[in-house]
Write a protein that holds these residues in place. Sequence first.
Motif, PDB file in Angstrom:
ATOM      1  N   ILE A  94       0.857  -1.049  -0.001  1.00 31.61           N
ATOM      2  CA  ILE A  94       0.090  -0.030  -0.077  1.00 31.61           C
ATOM      3  C   ILE A  94       1.113   1.348  -0.053  1.00 31.61           C
ATOM      4  CG2 ILE A  94      -1.609   1.407   1.220  1.00 31.61           C
ATOM      5  CD1 ILE A  94      -2.831  -1.325   2.311  1.00 31.61           C
ATOM      6  N   LEU A  95       1.859   1.311   0.946  1.00 33.18           N
ATOM      7  CA  LEU A  95       2.911   2.419   0.876  1.00 33.18           C
ATOM      8  C   LEU A  95       3.343   2.548  -0.557  1.00 33.18           C
ATOM      9  CD1 LEU A  95       4.124   2.000   4.355  1.00 33.18           C
ATOM     10  CD2 LEU A  95       2.608   3.825   3.809  1.00 33.18           C
ATOM     11  N   ALA A  96       3.818   1.600  -1.226  1.00 34.24           N
ATOM     12  CA  ALA A  96       4.266   1.650  -2.589  1.00 34.24           C
ATOM     13  C   ALA A  96       3.736   2.499  -3.641  1.00 34.24           C
ATOM     14  CB  ALA A  96       4.924   0.350  -3.118  1.00 34.24           C
ATOM     15  N   GLY A  97       2.039   2.541  -3.284  1.00 30.65           N
ATOM     16  CA  GLY A  97       1.212   2.997  -4.220  1.00 30.65           C
ATOM     17  C   GLY A  97       0.744   4.510  -3.889  1.00 30.65           C
ATOM     18  N   ALA A  98       0.511   5.237  -4.908  1.00 29.49           N
ATOM     19  CA  ALA A  98      -0.154   6.570  -4.961  1.00 29.49           C
ATOM     20  C   ALA A  98       0.510   7.479  -4.167  1.00 29.49           C
ATOM     21  CB  ALA A  98      -1.725   6.172  -4.643  1.00 29.49           C
ATOM     22  N   SER A  99      -0.223   8.518  -3.355  1.00 27.09           N
ATOM     23  CA  SER A  99       0.300   9.569  -2.628  1.00 27.09           C
ATOM     24  C   SER A  99      -0.462   9.321  -1.220  1.00 27.09           C
ATOM     25  CB  SER A  99       0.328  10.634  -3.265  1.00 27.09           C
ATOM     26  OG  SER A  99      -1.187  11.132  -3.362  1.00 27.09           O
ATOM     27  N   GLY A 100       0.306  10.079  -0.105  1.00 22.23           N
ATOM     28  CA  GLY A 100      -0.229  10.408   1.010  1.00 22.23           C
ATOM     29  C   GLY A 100      -1.826  10.679   0.876  1.00 22.23           C
ATOM     30  N   GLN A 101      -1.929  11.535   0.024  1.00 22.19           N
ATOM     31  CA  GLN A 101      -3.239  12.331   0.048  1.00 22.19           C
ATOM     32  C   GLN A 101      -4.362  11.358  -0.489  1.00 22.19           C
ATOM     33  OE1 GLN A 101      -0.598  13.528  -0.847  1.00 22.19           O
ATOM     34  NE2 GLN A 101      -0.212  15.813  -0.651  1.00 22.19           N
ATOM     35  N   LEU A 102      -4.088  10.469  -1.556  1.00 27.27           N
ATOM     36  CA  LEU A 102      -4.837   9.744  -2.157  1.00 27.27           C
ATOM     37  C   LEU A 102      -4.908   8.428  -1.126  1.00 27.27           C
ATOM     38  CD1 LEU A 102      -3.628   9.628  -5.646  1.00 27.27           C
ATOM     39  CD2 LEU A 102      -5.900  10.134  -4.901  1.00 27.27           C
ATOM     40  N   ARG A 103      -3.917   7.915  -0.499  1.00 29.65           N
ATOM     41  CA  ARG A 103      -4.252   6.922   0.595  1.00 29.65           C
ATOM     42  C   ARG A 103      -4.991   7.153   1.712  1.00 29.65           C
ATOM     43  NH1 ARG A 103       1.604   6.060  -0.519  1.00 29.65           N
ATOM     44  NH2 ARG A 103       2.083   7.166   1.534  1.00 29.65           N
ATOM     45  N   GLN A 329      12.062  -4.968   0.608  1.00 25.81           N
ATOM     46  CA  GLN A 329      12.251  -3.684   0.039  1.00 25.81           C
ATOM     47  C   GLN A 329      11.607  -2.460   0.959  1.00 25.81           C
ATOM     48  OE1 GLN A 329      13.947  -2.960  -2.606  1.00 25.81           O
ATOM     49  NE2 GLN A 329      13.650  -0.836  -2.481  1.00 25.81           N
ATOM     50  N   SER A 330      12.498  -1.680   1.115  1.00 22.43           N
ATOM     51  CA  SER A 330      12.182  -0.162   1.902  1.00 22.43           C
ATOM     52  C   SER A 330      11.010   0.718   1.048  1.00 22.43           C
ATOM     53  CB  SER A 330      13.033   0.422   2.431  1.00 22.43           C
ATOM     54  OG  SER A 330      12.719   1.672   2.986  1.00 22.43           O
ATOM     55  N   GLN A 331      10.085   1.018   1.325  1.00 24.22           N
ATOM     56  CA  GLN A 331       9.178   1.953   0.599  1.00 24.22           C
ATOM     57  C   GLN A 331       9.535   3.495   1.030  1.00 24.22           C
ATOM     58  OE1 GLN A 331       7.833   0.613  -1.660  1.00 24.22           O
ATOM     59  NE2 GLN A 331       7.868  -1.579  -1.079  1.00 24.22           N
TER      60      GLN A 331
END
Length: 337
Positions: A94-103, A329-331
């Motif tokens: 989840i942290l690999a995707g989109a942006s903080g605002q979208l999440r 893998q670190s995100q």
Amino acid sequence: MNRFDYVRPTTVEEAVRAIGSAANARFIAGGTNLVDLMKYNVERPERLVDITRLPLEAIEERDGGLSIGALVTNATVAYDERIKSRYPLLSSAILAGASGQLRNAATTGGNLLQRTRCYYFYDEAMPCNKREPGTGCQAIGGVNRIHAIFGTSDKCIATHPSDMCVALAALDAKIRVTGPGGERTIPFAEFHRLPGDEPQRDTNLAADEIVLSVDLPGEDFTGHHTYLKLRDRLSYAFALVSVAAVMTLDGETITDARFALGGVAHKPWRNPQAESFLNGKPATRETFEAAADIVVREAQPQSENGFKVELARRAIIRGLTQAAAGTPQSQSDKRIA
């Protein structure tokens, strides 16, 4: 954007009735995908059923695992201590995707149901079988660098865009849904569809059903997992190829291994033959190379995305190596481990 009716039910039963009583209705929660599609006139619902007041916002124990309500936001899932400790693969994906605002806005159910980012699907001036069945697929022979190399048909070569779903596929999650016919559970592998002759259908969810929760099994893959995402830029970009891998080891021997690929098919892509090959084998590069070769020999690249075959092969090897070593893998530091 077309005119539409808007209703806001307060119970799941009301929501199911509301979606079933209109010919072209859509559920909306965070709206991070649907609203964009409406702006582009790709989606033209006659009714929006706002489900944000439904009691589907809990993460709770279920059958030895965790159940994530359909309205739990992606950010909440990613940072929940139970998820981080028991299902770190899901948090990482989840942290690999989109942006903080979208999440912060996107929901678990909405993530399952998001639609492809194929250029032709978004351009209503272009023929697209997914948008208008029978009109053709311009991506075949067109601009198809981001498109699928597995599970395609002569009707569609689009890819599924989710990161979260790739992790859920590797974890063998289940999707709990309900509709007029009552509640049922769909294994994750059966939730999304390949394009076949009906590319307009992304999932096996009925038009009058609603997602209630994503249920995670109780297996322990906390020690050996990784989510590796390869993309054109290091943030806010969809995967060219991604790998979600989990395994258990007895010494140096693999006792259970699962991995799923993103960015390469109309659904998160798993290869049971490759996973079965890994079990009982030593956790070595040679083993991982052989498993990767099993996967990519089925690839059917298009005119501009042949690079994805070797990229997928290398990503599988790297992902399995990271999982076996317990070095996910670190995100935050996106340099490949």
